[in-house]
Design a protein around this motif. Structure first.
Motif, PDB file in Angstrom:
ATOM      1  N   SER A  95       0.812  -1.222   0.000  1.00 13.25           N
ATOM      2  CA  SER A  95       0.000   0.000   0.000  1.00 13.25           C
ATOM      3  C   SER A  95       0.840   1.263   0.000  1.00 13.25           C
ATOM      4  CB  SER A  95      -0.939  -0.001   1.220  1.00 13.25           C
ATOM      5  OG  SER A  95      -0.192   0.074   2.427  1.00 13.25           O
ATOM      6  N   HIS A  96       1.947   1.246   0.736  1.00 12.67           N
ATOM      7  CA  HIS A  96       2.824   2.426   0.759  1.00 12.67           C
ATOM      8  C   HIS A  96       4.165   2.049   1.356  1.00 12.67           C
ATOM      9  CE1 HIS A  96       1.167   2.523   4.846  1.00 12.67           C
ATOM     10  NE2 HIS A  96       2.085   3.405   5.202  1.00 12.67           N
ATOM     11  N   ALA A  97       5.113   2.983   1.287  1.00 12.12           N
ATOM     12  CA  ALA A  97       6.520   2.632   1.509  1.00 12.12           C
ATOM     13  C   ALA A  97       6.979   2.673   2.964  1.00 12.12           C
ATOM     14  CB  ALA A  97       7.403   3.552   0.656  1.00 12.12           C
ATOM     15  N   HIS A  98       6.115   2.998   3.918  1.00 10.92           N
ATOM     16  CA  HIS A  98       6.562   2.949   5.321  1.00 10.92           C
ATOM     17  C   HIS A  98       7.039   1.533   5.654  1.00 10.92           C
ATOM     18  CE1 HIS A  98       4.293   6.790   6.630  1.00 10.92           C
ATOM     19  NE2 HIS A  98       5.569   7.038   6.433  1.00 10.92           N
ATOM     20  N   ALA A  99       8.092   1.476   6.483  1.00 17.06           N
ATOM     21  CA  ALA A  99       8.793   0.210   6.693  1.00 17.06           C
ATOM     22  C   ALA A  99       7.916  -0.881   7.305  1.00 17.06           C
ATOM     23  CB  ALA A  99      10.019   0.447   7.565  1.00 17.06           C
ATOM     24  N   ASP A 100       6.875  -0.494   8.052  1.00 14.19           N
ATOM     25  CA  ASP A 100       6.018  -1.527   8.635  1.00 14.19           C
ATOM     26  C   ASP A 100       5.010  -2.084   7.628  1.00 14.19           C
ATOM     27  OD1 ASP A 100       4.921   1.065   8.785  1.00 14.19           O
ATOM     28  OD2 ASP A 100       3.511   0.495  10.341  1.00 14.19           O
ATOM     29  N   HIS A 101       4.999  -1.535   6.431  1.00 15.30           N
ATOM     30  CA  HIS A 101       4.118  -2.039   5.375  1.00 15.30           C
ATOM     31  C   HIS A 101       4.903  -2.609   4.199  1.00 15.30           C
ATOM     32  CE1 HIS A 101       0.343  -0.242   7.017  1.00 15.30           C
ATOM     33  NE2 HIS A 101       1.253   0.482   7.645  1.00 15.30           N
ATOM     34  N   ALA A 102       6.109  -2.091   3.998  1.00  9.84           N
ATOM     35  CA  ALA A 102       6.920  -2.462   2.837  1.00  9.84           C
ATOM     36  C   ALA A 102       8.233  -3.075   3.322  1.00  9.84           C
ATOM     37  CB  ALA A 102       7.188  -1.230   1.974  1.00  9.84           C
ATOM     38  N   GLY A 134      -4.124   9.200   0.471  1.00 11.43           N
ATOM     39  CA  GLY A 134      -3.898  10.482   1.151  1.00 11.43           C
ATOM     40  C   GLY A 134      -2.947  10.428   2.332  1.00 11.43           C
ATOM     41  N   HIS A 135      -2.240   9.319   2.518  1.00 13.35           N
ATOM     42  CA  HIS A 135      -1.410   9.131   3.708  1.00 13.35           C
ATOM     43  C   HIS A 135       0.004   9.684   3.506  1.00 13.35           C
ATOM     44  CE1 HIS A 135       0.361   7.096   7.167  1.00 13.35           C
ATOM     45  NE2 HIS A 135       1.126   6.357   6.392  1.00 13.35           N
ATOM     46  N   MET A 136       0.604   9.400   2.380  1.00 14.95           N
ATOM     47  CA  MET A 136       1.913   9.932   1.993  1.00 14.95           C
ATOM     48  C   MET A 136       2.047   9.730   0.481  1.00 14.95           C
ATOM     49  SD  MET A 136       4.699   6.924   2.842  1.00 14.95           S
ATOM     50  CE  MET A 136       5.716   7.477   1.453  1.00 14.95           C
ATOM     51  N   GLY A 179      -5.114   0.297   3.936  1.00 14.43           N
ATOM     52  CA  GLY A 179      -3.750   0.636   4.343  1.00 14.43           C
ATOM     53  C   GLY A 179      -3.825   1.793   5.336  1.00 14.43           C
ATOM     54  N   ASP A 180      -2.753   2.554   5.486  1.00 11.23           N
ATOM     55  CA  ASP A 180      -2.830   3.782   6.279  1.00 11.23           C
ATOM     56  C   ASP A 180      -3.446   4.853   5.387  1.00 11.23           C
ATOM     57  OD1 ASP A 180      -1.479   2.433   8.263  1.00 11.23           O
ATOM     58  OD2 ASP A 180       0.440   3.412   7.923  1.00 11.23           O
ATOM     59  N   TYR A 181      -4.308   5.678   5.956  1.00 10.82           N
ATOM     60  CA  TYR A 181      -4.949   6.711   5.132  1.00 10.82           C
ATOM     61  C   TYR A 181      -5.284   7.914   5.981  1.00 10.82           C
ATOM     62  CZ  TYR A 181      -9.479   4.847   6.913  1.00 10.82           C
ATOM     63  OH  TYR A 181     -10.535   4.428   7.694  1.00 10.82           O
TER      64      TYR A 181
HETATM   65 ZN   LIG Z   1       2.199   4.591   7.041  1.00 15.36          ZN
END
Ligand SMILES: [Zn+2]
Ligand SMILES: [Zn+2]
Length: 312
Positions: free
Chosen positions: A35-42, A93-95, A114-116
């Motif tokens: 969903s996005h590049a934050h380390a806890d997701h990617a 809209g999260h990053m 994901g995070d939003y």
């Molecule tokens: Zn995030």
């Protein structure tokens, strides 16, 4: 018909057996939709990754050759298939590059958020809404007691501080949003940026998101008091614990994390309680499945109206 086991949590993370893929796996997987590049997701080391261009670029910056064997870069709102599941990435809209993941299978729609966030943020694509049968939402701040303050009011607090400021913030997403907010709402401030954050800024700028005036930190600059705001990642912030001549602030959506409450700028990149309710109104789910946090408040709130299932 809603399949109760459409996604399930196993030891690698959130898994969809109907398409044999993971959503933001916590351990390397054969097929991952990220969903996005934050380390806890990617995480690094997935074999095949589906994600937006920005997410792939940031993962490649962070992980280099171990980022993934194969990147399938997908545009927003462009459906693709994994097995018999049709997937569409929707801005979250999260990053920069963050996506909600819409999955359609046998006529039923499952939306993993994901995070939003709903707050305006000039440094990323604004959230878009789609209808869904099942809303699979993060519930980090899913508590009626948690309402995020106005980020503009929070950032304007620094206008009353005349000393140089050491501003701690996560390097990816938050720092770029802060540069934009400070240059807009505290334009007399001179923004300095830690060297670890600069390559991420370059990706934002390259993808068309102008952050605002800032420069690479140099040791000599902060020797004078000239309304400098030096943005540093958390590990650097912690090492400046005894710094003199600066006001230490930390920008976070969490209470009492790095510093005490009065030294926190409450700027969150997640939804608060009202935002989640608005999301439910806009996406019109029959069921809500919650992740990351506590879905119990949502379960109580919707009671008999919408079925709420806690996935974690
Ligand atoms: Zn995030
Ligand atoms: Zn997260």
């Amino acid at each position: 018909m809603i399949l109760d086991d459409f996604v399930l949590i196993n030891d690698k993370g959130l898994y969809c057996k109907y398409g044999d893929f993971y959503l933001d796996p916590k351990l390397p997987a054969k097929t991952a939709v990220i969903s996005h590049a934050h380390a806890d997701h990617a995480v690094s080391g997935n074999h095949e990754v589906y994600c937006t261009r920005a997410t792939a670029t940031i993962m490649q910056l962070r992980y280099d050759r171990t980022a993934a064997k194969v990147f399938n870069v997908v545009n927003y709102n462009q459906p693709f298939n994994i097995g018999k599941v049709t997937i569409t990435l929707i801005p979250a809209g999260h990053m920069l590059g963050s996506a909600q993941i819409l999955m359609e299978y046998e006529g039923t729609r499952y939306l993993y958020t994901g995070d939003y966030k709903l707050q305006p943020d000039a440094t990323c694509e604004p959230i878009e809404w789609v209808n869904t049968d099942v809303l699979i939402t993060e519930s980090t701040f899913a508590d009626p007691a948690i309402l995020h303050p106005d980020p503009v009011a929070e950032i304007q607090k620094i206008n009353t501080i005349k000393t140089n400021i050491l501003l701690g913030a996560y390097g990816l997403g938050k720092s770029q949003r802060l540069i934009n907010l400070i240059s807009t709402y505290a334009p007399q401030k001179k923004i300095l940026v830690h060297h670890r954050i600069m390559p991420i800024n370059a990706i934002y700028e390259k993808m068309g998101f102008t952050l605002g005036a800032h420069q690479l930190y140099g040791r000599k600059l902060m020797k004078t008091q000239d309304e400098f705001v030096y943005i540093v990642p958390p590990f650097t912030f912690d090492s400046y614990i005894r710094a003199t001549g600066v006001t230490r602030l930390f920008a976070s959506g969490w209470k009492n994390l790095q510093v005490n409450q009065k030294d926190t700028l409450f700027i969150s990149d997640h939804v608060d309680w009202d935002d989640i309710l608005e999301t439910v109104t806009r996406t019109r789910p029959q069921q809500i499945w919650t992740l990351h946090g506590d879905g119990q408040h949502l379960k109580n709130h919707f009671n008999n109206d919408i079925f709420v299932k806690l996935l974690n």
